[in-house]
Design a protein around this motif. Structure first.
Motif, mmCIF file in Angstrom:
data_model
loop_
_atom_site.group_PDB
_atom_site.id
_atom_site.type_symbol
_atom_site.label_atom_id
_atom_site.label_comp_id
_atom_site.label_asym_id
_atom_site.label_seq_id
_atom_site.Cartn_x
_atom_site.Cartn_y
_atom_site.Cartn_z
ATOM 1 N N SER A 29 0.794 -1.215 0.000
ATOM 2 C CA SER A 29 0.000 0.000 0.000
ATOM 3 C C SER A 29 0.827 1.265 0.000
ATOM 4 O O SER A 29 0.309 2.335 -0.278
ATOM 5 C CB SER A 29 -0.889 0.016 1.245
ATOM 6 O OG SER A 29 -0.078 0.127 2.400
ATOM 7 N N CYS A 64 -4.599 -5.640 8.767
ATOM 8 C CA CYS A 64 -5.999 -6.038 8.575
ATOM 9 C C CYS A 64 -6.911 -5.552 9.694
ATOM 10 O O CYS A 64 -8.121 -5.649 9.587
ATOM 11 C CB CYS A 64 -6.098 -7.548 8.428
ATOM 12 S SG CYS A 64 -5.308 -8.138 6.911
ATOM 13 N N VAL A 85 1.665 -12.874 -0.658
ATOM 14 C CA VAL A 85 0.560 -11.912 -0.634
ATOM 15 C C VAL A 85 -0.462 -12.336 0.409
ATOM 16 O O VAL A 85 -0.719 -13.522 0.585
ATOM 17 C CB VAL A 85 -0.113 -11.839 -2.024
ATOM 18 C CG1 VAL A 85 -1.260 -10.851 -2.022
ATOM 19 C CG2 VAL A 85 0.900 -11.486 -3.098
ATOM 20 N N THR A 141 -4.510 -10.995 1.606
ATOM 21 C CA THR A 141 -5.636 -10.105 1.353
ATOM 22 C C THR A 141 -6.533 -10.130 2.587
ATOM 23 O O THR A 141 -7.029 -11.201 2.988
ATOM 24 C CB THR A 141 -6.425 -10.563 0.114
ATOM 25 O OG1 THR A 141 -5.515 -10.661 -0.987
ATOM 26 C CG2 THR A 141 -7.521 -9.584 -0.231
ATOM 27 N N ARG A 178 -7.940 -5.259 1.680
ATOM 28 C CA ARG A 178 -6.603 -4.664 1.557
ATOM 29 C C ARG A 178 -5.577 -5.743 1.264
ATOM 30 O O ARG A 178 -5.577 -6.811 1.869
ATOM 31 C CB ARG A 178 -6.248 -3.935 2.845
ATOM 32 C CG ARG A 178 -4.912 -3.251 2.758
ATOM 33 C CD ARG A 178 -4.655 -2.422 3.959
ATOM 34 N NE ARG A 178 -3.424 -1.694 3.745
ATOM 35 C CZ ARG A 178 -2.982 -0.782 4.550
ATOM 36 N NH1 ARG A 178 -3.669 -0.448 5.614
ATOM 37 N NH2 ARG A 178 -1.852 -0.176 4.285
ATOM 38 N N ARG A 179 -4.673 -5.463 0.334
ATOM 39 C CA ARG A 179 -3.652 -6.413 -0.101
ATOM 40 C C ARG A 179 -2.299 -5.959 0.434
ATOM 41 O O ARG A 179 -1.883 -4.825 0.195
ATOM 42 C CB ARG A 179 -3.639 -6.459 -1.634
ATOM 43 C CG ARG A 179 -2.682 -7.446 -2.215
ATOM 44 C CD ARG A 179 -2.860 -7.470 -3.747
ATOM 45 N NE ARG A 179 -2.040 -8.471 -4.348
ATOM 46 C CZ ARG A 179 -0.871 -8.223 -4.942
ATOM 47 N NH1 ARG A 179 -0.420 -7.009 -5.029
ATOM 48 N NH2 ARG A 179 -0.182 -9.222 -5.457
ATOM 49 N N THR A 227 1.921 -7.260 0.926
ATOM 50 C CA THR A 227 2.892 -8.185 0.362
ATOM 51 C C THR A 227 4.193 -8.169 1.149
ATOM 52 O O THR A 227 4.484 -7.226 1.879
ATOM 53 C CB THR A 227 3.211 -7.842 -1.108
ATOM 54 O OG1 THR A 227 3.818 -6.548 -1.151
ATOM 55 C CG2 THR A 227 1.967 -7.853 -1.962
#
Length: 178
Positions: free
Chosen positions: A32, A58, A105, A107, A113-114, A116
């Motif tokens: 992000s 998260c 990854v 999610t 929201r992703r 990594t």
């Protein structure tokens, strides 16, 4: 003058360190661009090793769907943890994984929201310590070398050379000639 030079060189050094620090990346990935991301422990692993992944991105008590398909491990789940409100999950790197850097990854279940992070697969573990074996072939020998006879012969040759050199220097100093 010396104090000014030290002050200026210290300031220049601190500035260079600060500029160099701007180019370094964090130890975890972040899809992000804001703080946080997907933290991977250990960040470097051998094929067949287990990896723990966690994120605080998260939110409190949320879950996430993880994907380690890039390294061949497939999907995994990140569940809420009591540790700093992180979501934590685990997966095992397949024994057939090839060395390289892989993007892992996650999610978030709420909001999608992703995040990594990067996982490095190596052929040798950073924790492995390989001790050298055998003797060093330098030609010098040693007290515990492979052949004590050769070591003794080398020491004798050095002693004869030192005695002969001393004798020749003594003759030259007396004026006897060589």
């Amino acid at each position: 003058m010396r104090r000014t030079a030290r002050l200026l060189s210290g300031t220049a050094f601190a500035g260079a360190v600060a500029v160099a620090g701007l180019g370094t990346a964090p130890a975890y990935g972040d899809g992000s661009g804001s703080g946080g991301g997907l933290e991977i422990f250990p960040s470097s692993v051998v094929p067949g090793g287990q990896v723990t992944v966690n994120t605080a991105e998260c939110g409190d008590g949320s879950t996430a769907a993880g994907d380690a398909g890039a390294v061949g491990a497939g999907p995994f789940t990140l569940a809420p943890s009591t540790h700093e409100l992180d979501a934590i999950g685990r997966f095992r790197v397949p024994p057939s994984a090839q060395p390289g850097t892989y993007e892992i990854v996650a999610t978030c279940a709420e909001g999608g929201r992703r995040v990594t992070g990067d996982l490095v697969v190596t052929l040798t573990s950073a924790r492995e310590h390989v001790s050298p074996r055998g003797s060093v072939k330098t030609g010098v020998g040693g007290a515990l070398g492979p052949d004590p006879v050769q070591t003794a012969a080398g020491v004798a040759a050095l002693a004869v050379a030192a005695a002969g050199g001393t004798w020749l220097l003594h003759r030259r100093a007396r004026g006897d000639g060589i």
